[in-house]
Write a protein that holds these residues in place. Structure first.
Motif, PDB file in Angstrom:
ATOM      1  N   LYS A 178       0.812  -1.184   0.012  1.00 60.77           N
ATOM      2  CA  LYS A 178      -0.025  -0.159   0.139  1.00 60.77           C
ATOM      3  C   LYS A 178       0.725   1.268   0.034  1.00 60.77           C
ATOM      4  O   LYS A 178       0.344   2.321  -0.118  1.00 60.77           O
ATOM      5  CB  LYS A 178      -0.831  -0.067   1.342  1.00 60.77           C
ATOM      6  N   THR A 230      -1.517   4.384   2.655  1.00 59.13           N
ATOM      7  CA  THR A 230      -2.780   3.802   3.112  1.00 59.13           C
ATOM      8  C   THR A 230      -3.650   2.915   2.109  1.00 59.13           C
ATOM      9  O   THR A 230      -3.342   3.168   0.685  1.00 59.13           O
ATOM     10  CB  THR A 230      -3.849   4.846   3.624  1.00 59.13           C
ATOM     11  N   VAL A 231      -4.387   2.127   2.530  1.00 62.10           N
ATOM     12  CA  VAL A 231      -5.253   1.517   1.537  1.00 62.10           C
ATOM     13  C   VAL A 231      -6.031   2.453   0.696  1.00 62.10           C
ATOM     14  O   VAL A 231      -6.093   2.293  -0.551  1.00 62.10           O
ATOM     15  CB  VAL A 231      -6.227   0.265   2.219  1.00 62.10           C
ATOM     16  N   ILE A 285      -4.035   4.083  -2.068  1.00 60.37           N
ATOM     17  CA  ILE A 285      -3.683   3.185  -3.009  1.00 60.37           C
ATOM     18  C   ILE A 285      -4.792   3.144  -3.996  1.00 60.37           C
ATOM     19  O   ILE A 285      -4.855   2.710  -5.177  1.00 60.37           O
ATOM     20  CB  ILE A 285      -2.765   2.024  -2.818  1.00 60.37           C
ATOM     21  N   TRP A 331      -0.867  -3.242  -7.650  1.00 56.86           N
ATOM     22  CA  TRP A 331      -1.934  -2.811  -7.633  1.00 56.86           C
ATOM     23  C   TRP A 331      -2.044  -1.521  -8.750  1.00 56.86           C
ATOM     24  O   TRP A 331      -2.857  -1.556  -9.708  1.00 56.86           O
ATOM     25  CB  TRP A 331      -2.281  -2.077  -6.473  1.00 56.86           C
TER      26      TRP A 331
END
Length: 185
Positions: free
Chosen positions: A41, A54-55, A58, A154
């Motif tokens: 992340k 942070t999630v 991202i 990601w």
């Protein structure tokens, strides 16, 4: 003067300062980019100020990158449609030309300008617009390449899926065999 054994955040951002707890080898490892695929992340994307840890950060970045990649595909199609609109296609029947190994029912499509002089073809609004859009296309393509080169799974997925979605939405508008303007894939 007080010297702490922790990171100092000054004009160098997150670059740690050398002190008793950091050897030169440790410093190099702390500053190196990961050169392998990882699912983290934490990422710095294109610019020092675009850092996520942070999630939510991202995910938001992936959505923005997905949209950018889709719009990149749309830009490529838009440029091609504009080029076709301001040029005309001439079909040449090559059924008698057997020396080139082309079958009797095939044709070649040749793109020509509208018979303008070379000077008027260079200094017209369409060529200026195409030049500007080419610069935008090259810039966005390199941005997407650099995002992919973070090796963050990601972010890479956002680039690939966004490009796929963009092609799905826009790619049907043109039928092309070879794109000589493609830069990064």
């Amino acid at each position: 003067m007080n010297h702490d054994n922790h990171h100092h955040h000054g004009s160098h951002g997150d670059m740690p300062t050398m002190n008793a707890t950091h050897s030169p080898t440790t410093m190099v490892h702390m500053m190196m980019m990961k050169m392998y695929f990882h699912a983290s992340k934490d990422a710095t994307i294109l610019f020092e100020d675009w850092k996520v840890d942070t999630v939510g950060g991202i995910v938001a970045s992936c959505i923005g990158i997905f949209v950018l990649a889709a719009l990149y595909e749309g830009l490529k199609v838009f440029r091609e449609v504009m080029k076709r609109r301001y040029s005309y296609l001439v079909s040449v029947d090559l059924s008698e030309t057997k020396t080139y190994g082309i079958g009797p029912s095939q044709t070649t499509v040749v793109t020509e300008s509208r018979g303008q002089s070379p000077r008027s073809r260079i200094f017209n609004w369409h060529h200026f617009l195409q030049t500007f859009l080419h610069v935008v296309q090259v810039t966005v393509s390199y941005f997407l390449m650099l995002i992919f080169m973070t090796y963050n799974v990601w972010l890479c997925l956002a680039v690939v899926l966004g490009a796929g979605f963009g092609y799905f939405v826009f790619g049907w508008m043109i039928n092309k065999v070879v794109d000589i303007y493609e830069h990064c894939h």
